[in-house]
Design an enzyme around this catalytic site. Sequence first.
Site, mmCIF file in Angstrom:
data_model
loop_
_atom_site.group_PDB
_atom_site.id
_atom_site.type_symbol
_atom_site.label_atom_id
_atom_site.label_comp_id
_atom_site.label_asym_id
_atom_site.label_seq_id
_atom_site.Cartn_x
_atom_site.Cartn_y
_atom_site.Cartn_z
ATOM 1 N N ASP A 541 0.407 -1.990 0.132
ATOM 2 C CA ASP A 541 -0.171 0.495 -0.001
ATOM 3 C C ASP A 541 1.272 1.339 -0.207
ATOM 4 O O ASP A 541 2.601 0.939 -0.013
ATOM 5 C CB ASP A 541 -1.113 -0.145 1.071
ATOM 6 C CG ASP A 541 -0.531 0.143 2.832
ATOM 7 O OD1 ASP A 541 0.540 0.643 3.418
ATOM 8 O OD2 ASP A 541 -0.628 -1.141 3.263
ATOM 9 N N GLU A 621 22.730 -22.422 -17.660
ATOM 10 C CA GLU A 621 21.588 -21.330 -16.977
ATOM 11 C C GLU A 621 22.211 -20.649 -17.043
ATOM 12 O O GLU A 621 21.980 -19.317 -16.878
ATOM 13 C CB GLU A 621 21.096 -22.127 -16.369
ATOM 14 C CG GLU A 621 19.445 -23.514 -16.534
ATOM 15 C CD GLU A 621 19.714 -23.936 -15.600
ATOM 16 O OE1 GLU A 621 18.535 -24.536 -15.624
ATOM 17 O OE2 GLU A 621 20.161 -24.236 -14.278
#
Length: 735
Positions: A541, A621
């Site tokens: 928030d 990777e």
Amino acid sequence: MPICIDEKQKLFTLHTLHTTYQMAADKYNLLRHLYYGPKAEGCAFYLHVPADRGYAMQIPDAKNDRLYSPDVIPQEYPSQGSADMRSPAFAIINADGSCVSDLRYKSCRVLDGKYTLPRMPHVHISDEEMNNLPENERPETLAITLEDPISHVEVELLYGVFPAEDVITRAAVVKNVGNETFTIRKALSANLDFSFGRFDVITFYGRHAMERNLHRLEVGHGIFEIGSRRGASSHQYNPLMILADETADEISGSCYAMELVWSGGFTGCLEKDQFDQTRWQMGHMDGHFSYPLKAGETFTAPEVILTYSEHGFEQLSLNLHNTIRKHVLTGPWKDRVRPLLLNSWEACYFDFDGDTIRSIAREAKDLGFEMIVVDDGWFGKRDDDTTSLGDWSVNEEKLGCTLPQLIRDIRAMDMKFGIWIEPEMISEDSELFKAHPDYALSVPGRAPVIGRNQLVLDFSRKEVVDAIFDQFCEIFAEEVPDYIKWDFNRSLSESFSKNADDQGRVFYDFMLGTYDLLSRFREKWPDILIEGCAGGGGRFDAGMLYYTPQIWCSDNTDAVDRVRIQYGTSFGYPSYSMGAHVSVSPNEQNGRVTPLATRAAVAMAGTFGYELDPRKMTDEEKAMVREQTDAYRKYAPLTLSGDYLRLTDPFRDHVGAWEICAADGSEALVTAVTLEIHGNAPQNYIRLRRLTPGAVYRDEESGREYSADMLMYAGLPVPREMFEYASHVWHFVRV
Ligand code: GLA
């Protein structure tokens, strides 16, 4: 001038660059809401048609004026018991036990710049920032005082006008101007009445690991309410609401937003009344709340940000993003690219020692990372989640060294060091609980409610906040970390504090205690970057963003779910405030298998990082990760400052796509993730936005040049890949 006052008519008009908000005190000094919408000159007082409405009541001074009833008049701050039978924004219990208050206009004042709110987060602008703005863009404050001389209450309604952002902030300060205590049962931040109109309401519901799903609903008769009773803004409903025309979409239609700058319990409420008028409210939670206000005391209702867009949700979101970036975030990290981090949580959970951290850091450094974050498990005797919260001392036996030593070792590798903390919590199995059982929020004589094996500290008491702060002062005395992940892993349930004069105020006071601790951290260690977290995105928030410029968006790191979670979050919050990490596949929350390239493409829309063990990666990777960390460094400045635009709806479309466009249109980073594949599937297309009309853009990878107009109006095909969850990233540069 953003604020215009016609003193004779007691008419108040607030102008931003593209919007106008208007109210007036009428002949009985009731503060009426007149208008909020596209920029307009003139006065809308005539809009309310006085009529004898059956069964409507009058205020005492309107006596038998049956054409006048507050029950139908659009109001700014309706109070309980004053002939308006709709939901009040304000309700008190007077000293005599009556529940009536009747607020009328008393006075007003205009202040340069934006008001501040003590002890709680708020939208802000410094004098220096003010001086750098052209005069017509400088924020101003209107403060209107309402009074009820019988209740001896005054309410100051605060309006902060931010012309450039098309934002108006609202807050309310309640004062007891009498000699006797009264109890506040409700004091919301904002009330917005619409005399007519059909609306849809959009809210963002969710759950742990699947936060902020979009929900759109026609506003019907009755009351529609979202909120949180959990002492935190919550995973379940975000304190953001949008009210829109039925036809509004991303780029067209009229829409409004309310976003609360508060991290505790809240309510957001819509009521369509008997005459099809709509009342919209937002503020601190009202159930489970009672706050005694003694003579001379004040109570502050937290702030809400209001904005309006005539051009759909995209502009509405950009208004909120710009406000948060410029006027909510604070501190040195506000507008800086954040360090590229590797977090230990999904790499090793509680199972690590100092050497594990060092070897992960070494590997991470080699892959281009800038910071290693030691997550949960480094303190007390914490090897799982049953113990030690509240005991903020380093587990040197587990680490095999002191914390300052570990920090120095990491810095010697030219890496930054970050650490996880959860300062608002206490484990029953802790030294702190043994010494001070009353530090936990629980009711004497009742067994406490447990969540994740832990209790919540009573931060409504200053001495409890002090006790935690002192521990961190000691632990960071020698070496201060560069970053903190500030977690919060359960809701508040029992509101009982040893010293409270009314247990109904405890959750509100708790939140102020948390804000106090956050402020103390920020003052004592201003350079620490703090990332908020609450079981992932349970406290995402604007209140937390004031202290923590980034928040871990969700514990769900699956790229496909994240496309949706980040999509929902983006309606109210800038993408660069969302902590987003690459983790292993199959994903550890939902088992989904996704390509590494897609995981990185999705995480790169936020504050990018990884949480996996780089030592377990294959060479192939690792080579990809090196490219990804380089790409982050290249694109992060654009993600930090660019306009985030939603190109599809990933809840409906087969592709999730977004664009981050430089404000001057010079470049745009576009990402598309295929969410579904089918045999012989239709071709997917997206349309770009906010490019410079008439310009030509080059796709950096292919070298191919496109007309901006065609990209925006004709569209762009998404490459047809023969595997699920494929993604494609384009970097378009204006030629
Ligand atoms: C919460 C956070 C996770 C992790 C754990 C540690 O669930 O959201 O990221 O930090 O706590 O206990």
